[in-house]
Enzyme design. Sequence first.
Site, PDB file in Angstrom:
ATOM      1  N   GLU A  68     -28.112  -8.126   8.442  1.00 16.07           N
ATOM      2  CA  GLU A  68     -29.447  -7.660   8.868  1.00 16.07           C
ATOM      3  C   GLU A  68     -30.484  -8.776   8.708  1.00 16.07           C
ATOM      4  O   GLU A  68     -31.439  -8.854   9.482  1.00 16.07           O
ATOM      5  CB  GLU A  68     -29.834  -6.394   8.080  1.00 16.07           C
ATOM      6  CG  GLU A  68     -29.027  -5.186   8.563  1.00 16.07           C
ATOM      7  CD  GLU A  68     -28.776  -4.125   7.504  1.00 16.07           C
ATOM      8  OE1 GLU A  68     -29.420  -4.154   6.447  1.00 16.07           O
ATOM      9  OE2 GLU A  68     -27.913  -3.260   7.750  1.00 16.07           O
ATOM     10  N   GLY A 126     -23.211   0.949   8.829  1.00 13.41           N
ATOM     11  CA  GLY A 126     -24.095   2.060   9.192  1.00 13.41           C
ATOM     12  C   GLY A 126     -23.635   2.864  10.391  1.00 13.41           C
ATOM     13  O   GLY A 126     -24.400   3.646  10.947  1.00 13.41           O
ATOM     14  N   ASN A 145     -26.130  -1.522  -2.023  1.00 14.14           N
ATOM     15  CA  ASN A 145     -27.223  -2.230  -1.365  1.00 14.14           C
ATOM     16  C   ASN A 145     -28.156  -1.155  -0.822  1.00 14.14           C
ATOM     17  O   ASN A 145     -27.837  -0.509   0.173  1.00 14.14           O
ATOM     18  CB  ASN A 145     -26.671  -3.111  -0.233  1.00 14.14           C
ATOM     19  CG  ASN A 145     -27.774  -3.731   0.620  1.00 14.14           C
ATOM     20  OD1 ASN A 145     -28.959  -3.659   0.258  1.00 14.14           O
ATOM     21  ND2 ASN A 145     -27.406  -4.326   1.737  1.00 14.14           N
ATOM     22  N   TRP A 146     -29.269  -0.997  -1.486  1.00 15.87           N
ATOM     23  CA  TRP A 146     -30.199   0.078  -1.091  1.00 15.87           C
ATOM     24  C   TRP A 146     -31.018  -0.275   0.144  1.00 15.87           C
ATOM     25  O   TRP A 146     -31.764   0.554   0.654  1.00 15.87           O
ATOM     26  CB  TRP A 146     -31.139   0.416  -2.257  1.00 15.87           C
ATOM     27  CG  TRP A 146     -30.513   1.297  -3.297  1.00 15.87           C
ATOM     28  CD1 TRP A 146     -29.227   1.781  -3.305  1.00 15.87           C
ATOM     29  CD2 TRP A 146     -31.147   1.827  -4.470  1.00 15.87           C
ATOM     30  NE1 TRP A 146     -29.029   2.568  -4.412  1.00 15.87           N
ATOM     31  CE2 TRP A 146     -30.183   2.613  -5.141  1.00 15.87           C
ATOM     32  CE3 TRP A 146     -32.422   1.703  -5.026  1.00 15.87           C
ATOM     33  CZ2 TRP A 146     -30.470   3.282  -6.348  1.00 15.87           C
ATOM     34  CZ3 TRP A 146     -32.707   2.357  -6.215  1.00 15.87           C
ATOM     35  CH2 TRP A 146     -31.739   3.140  -6.860  1.00 15.87           C
ATOM     36  N   GLY A 155     -23.912   0.516   1.517  1.00 20.49           N
ATOM     37  CA  GLY A 155     -25.277   0.874   1.887  1.00 20.49           C
ATOM     38  C   GLY A 155     -25.506   2.360   1.659  1.00 20.49           C
ATOM     39  O   GLY A 155     -25.755   2.817   0.543  1.00 20.49           O
ATOM     40  N   GLY A 156     -25.390   3.131   2.734  1.00 15.10           N
ATOM     41  CA  GLY A 156     -25.740   4.560   2.718  1.00 15.10           C
ATOM     42  C   GLY A 156     -25.172   5.353   1.552  1.00 15.10           C
ATOM     43  O   GLY A 156     -25.892   6.128   0.910  1.00 15.10           O
ATOM     44  N   HIS A 206     -26.990 -11.409   4.410  1.00 12.69           N
ATOM     45  CA  HIS A 206     -26.615 -10.109   4.978  1.00 12.69           C
ATOM     46  C   HIS A 206     -26.856 -10.150   6.494  1.00 12.69           C
ATOM     47  O   HIS A 206     -27.812 -10.778   6.958  1.00 12.69           O
ATOM     48  CB  HIS A 206     -27.444  -8.996   4.328  1.00 12.69           C
ATOM     49  CG  HIS A 206     -26.926  -7.634   4.679  1.00 12.69           C
ATOM     50  ND1 HIS A 206     -27.197  -7.033   5.885  1.00 12.69           N
ATOM     51  CD2 HIS A 206     -26.129  -6.775   3.986  1.00 12.69           C
ATOM     52  CE1 HIS A 206     -26.584  -5.850   5.915  1.00 12.69           C
ATOM     53  NE2 HIS A 206     -25.928  -5.666   4.777  1.00 12.69           N
ATOM     54  N   GLU A 263     -18.253  -8.095   5.677  1.00 15.94           N
ATOM     55  CA  GLU A 263     -18.929  -6.944   6.276  1.00 15.94           C
ATOM     56  C   GLU A 263     -18.901  -7.060   7.792  1.00 15.94           C
ATOM     57  O   GLU A 263     -19.798  -7.690   8.393  1.00 15.94           O
ATOM     58  CB  GLU A 263     -20.385  -6.881   5.803  1.00 15.94           C
ATOM     59  CG  GLU A 263     -20.543  -6.649   4.321  1.00 15.94           C
ATOM     60  CD  GLU A 263     -21.821  -5.882   4.004  1.00 15.94           C
ATOM     61  OE1 GLU A 263     -21.726  -4.881   3.295  1.00 15.94           O
ATOM     62  OE2 GLU A 263     -22.905  -6.275   4.472  1.00 15.94           O
TER      63      GLU A 263
HETATM   64  P1  13P Z   1     -23.284   1.028   5.045  1.00 15.58           P
HETATM   65  O1  13P Z   1     -22.429   1.295   3.823  1.00 15.58           O
HETATM   66  O2  13P Z   1     -24.449   1.945   5.143  1.00 15.58           O
HETATM   67  O3  13P Z   1     -22.460   0.954   6.286  1.00 15.58           O
HETATM   68  O4  13P Z   1     -23.935  -0.433   4.842  1.00 15.58           O
HETATM   69  C1  13P Z   1     -23.102  -1.492   4.513  1.00 15.58           C
HETATM   70  C2  13P Z   1     -23.922  -2.661   4.159  1.00 15.58           C
HETATM   71  O5  13P Z   1     -24.588  -3.238   4.992  1.00 15.58           O
HETATM   72  C3  13P Z   1     -23.916  -3.092   2.754  1.00 15.58           C
HETATM   73  O6  13P Z   1     -24.529  -4.319   2.588  1.00 15.58           O
END
Ligand code: 13P
Length: 254
Positions: A111, A184, A22-23, A238-239, A109, A178
Site C-alpha cells: 500500500e 484484503g 497490521n492495523w 490486516g483485517g 508494504h 504478501e
Molecule cells: P489482510 O489480512 O486484510 O488481507 O491484509 C494483509 C496485509 O496487508 C498485512 O500487511
Amino acid sequence: MHLVALLFLTKSPVRKIVIAGNWKMFKTQAESLEFLKGFLPSLDQTPQDREVVLCVPFTNLNVLSKNLHGSRVQLGAQNVHWEGSGAYTGEISGPMLTEIGVRYVIVGHSERRQYFGETDYTVNLRLKAAQRFGLTPILCVGETKQQRDTGETESLISTQLEKDLVDIDQENLVIAYEPIWAIGTGDTCECKEANRVIGLIRSQLNNPDVPIQYGGSVKPNLIDKIMAEPEIDGVLVGGASLEPASFARLVNYR
Ligand code: 13P
C-alpha cells in the site's frame, strides 16, 4: 513417519515465529485500549515459541506502549523515515519510535508502494534506517495479479529482494511475502503455493534463518494449515488482527 523425515518436515528451531497484526489506518486510541481489554487475557494460553507483534498507527503507539507494559506483545510501527531528524513534513524517524518502546517496523508494504510512491530505493533507505536506529524491519514483497498471471512472480520478487536488501543486515530482519491480489480480498494464497514462494525467497538470502511470514487474507479458519507449512514462519495480518477474538485465535494457532 521415519524420524529423519520428520526432522526435515518441521521448521528450523533457529527461526523465530512472528505473528504480527497490521492495523493499517484503523482504530483511535480509545478503540486500541478497548482491543487490549479483550485481547490481552487470551495471551495466557499463548505458547512461548512465538513473538506477538502489533503494528499500529503512529498516534496509538504511545498509549499502547504504556498499556502493554509487562505483556509479551511487541510494538510495531508501519513506516519509518531514513533520517534521524530533519525537514520532512509528515514523516516519523527511528529515534521517535524507539523512544516509546517500538521494536518492529513494517517497510515497503504494497500500500505504501502503490499509493505513496515508495520505490525499492526508498524502501532500502528505510530498511537501513530501521536497523541503524535499533528497530527490526518487516520487509514486504509480493506480486500483483497481473504479474502472477503473466508468470512474473519469481522474477519480480527476486528483483525486489535484490534492490531492497542492498547493505541490509540479515541477522535483524523479517520478510513478509504478501501477494497483492490476496490482500484484503478474501482470496488467500494457497498454502502450498505460499510455502513454495517463501522457499524461493529463502534461497535468495545470505541468512537462511530470516523469519519469513505470509500475509494476505489470513483468517482464523486457515491459520493452523498455514502455520503447518515448513517454510512459513509466521503471518502478517490486516483485517483479522482488528478484532480481539480473531487475532487471539491467530496468535494461539495450533
Ligand atoms: P489482510 O489480512 O486484510 O488481507 O491484509 C494483509 C496485509 O496487508 C498485512 O500487511
